[in-house]
Design a protein around this motif. Structure first.
Motif, PDB file in Angstrom:
ATOM      1  N   ASP A 170      -0.090 -16.423  -9.232  1.00 53.55           N
ATOM      2  CA  ASP A 170       0.879 -15.530  -8.090  1.00 53.55           C
ATOM      3  C   ASP A 170       1.774 -15.701  -8.352  1.00 53.55           C
TER       4      ASP A 170
ATOM      5  N   SER B 142       4.398 -13.257  -6.378  1.00 54.97           N
ATOM      6  CA  SER B 142       4.492 -12.954  -5.259  1.00 54.97           C
ATOM      7  C   SER B 142       6.067 -14.112  -4.550  1.00 54.97           C
TER       8      SER B 142
ATOM      9  N   ILE C  84      -0.721  -9.543  -6.595  1.00 55.59           N
ATOM     10  CA  ILE C  84       0.463 -10.680  -6.616  1.00 55.59           C
ATOM     11  C   ILE C  84       0.036 -11.114  -8.012  1.00 55.59           C
TER      12      ILE C  84
END
Length: 230
Positions: free
Chosen positions: A5, A7, A163
């Protein structure tokens, strides 16, 4: 293997930019320009930057904020015509400007992303664009050696992302963003919509997440994005 991920918060990603870095910034005028990432870079304060961007935006918009704050020492671009402030800085020697034909700038960036050291072109022979560049003969014609361009960091604007950092652009935002995302050591993308992994159809992806290091969702679009009509 589980994909990571990527993000993040914009400020934490922008904090990786150091004084003296070479920074590619996507966009052609407003479309594709990461206005929010640029403002975060102004707030961060890293200076003595070399900015690689197609244009200098307009006064009070986009990279003009970096010019106003004195963070730019060199600009590699195709034109300054819409930004009288950038022209003034160049004419008074406060920034150095390297001009390229637009296609040549794109090709130099593409070469940097592809791992090619340079490309040959007969564009600009006999003009100021050829000053200081090596000339070689190919098929009986002179060609300029246009060296590849890479950067420490690229700032990218996407319409949608997941993401993992897979990116999708809209319309003319596809101009320099995909090329720059392949030609920098660290790629930071802002996106209008952030989706879970698998949220983007495979055929809708323009930049694969393997090229992207950080992706941040925009909470809102500032008025600088407002001229883009969809």
């Amino acid at each position: 293997m589980r994909l990571p991920d990527k993000s993040c918060k914009i400020a934490s990603a922008i904090a990786k930019i150091k004084p003296g870095d070479r920074v590619m910034i996507g966009g052609f005028g407003v479309p594709g320009t990461p206005m929010t990432l640029i403002q975060a870079l102004v707030d961060h304060g890293a200076d003595n930057l070399t900015i690689i961007k197609n244009d200098a935006n307009e006064p009070g918009m986009g990279i003009d904020h970096l010019l106003q704050s004195g963070q730019v020492s060199r600009l590699i671009t195709t034109h300054l015509g819409l930004n009288t402030h950038a022209i003034s800085l160049m004419n008074t020697g406060q920034i150095k400007v390297e001009f390229n034909a637009q296609g040549i700038l794109a090709e130099r960036i593409r070469a940097g992303g592809a791992g090619i050291g340079a490309v040959l072109s007969d564009i600009g022979i006999g003009t100021e664009l050829a000053m200081g560049k090596q000339v070689v003969e190919l098929a009986g014609k002179p060609h300029l050696v246009e060296t590849a361009l890479r950067a420490d960091v690229a700032l990218i604007h996407a319409d949608r992302a997941d993401i993992f950092g897979n990116l999708a652009y809209v319309a003319t935002a596809q101009n320099f963003n995909p090329l720059m995302a392949m030609a920098a050591d660290c790629v930071i993308a802002e996106t209008e919509t952030l989706l879970p992994l698998g949220g983007l159809a495979a055929n809708a992806i323009h930049t694969a997440g393997v090229f992207v290091d950080h992706v941040a969702e925009l909470a809102e679009l500032s008025k600088e994005y407002a001229v883009v009509q969809r």
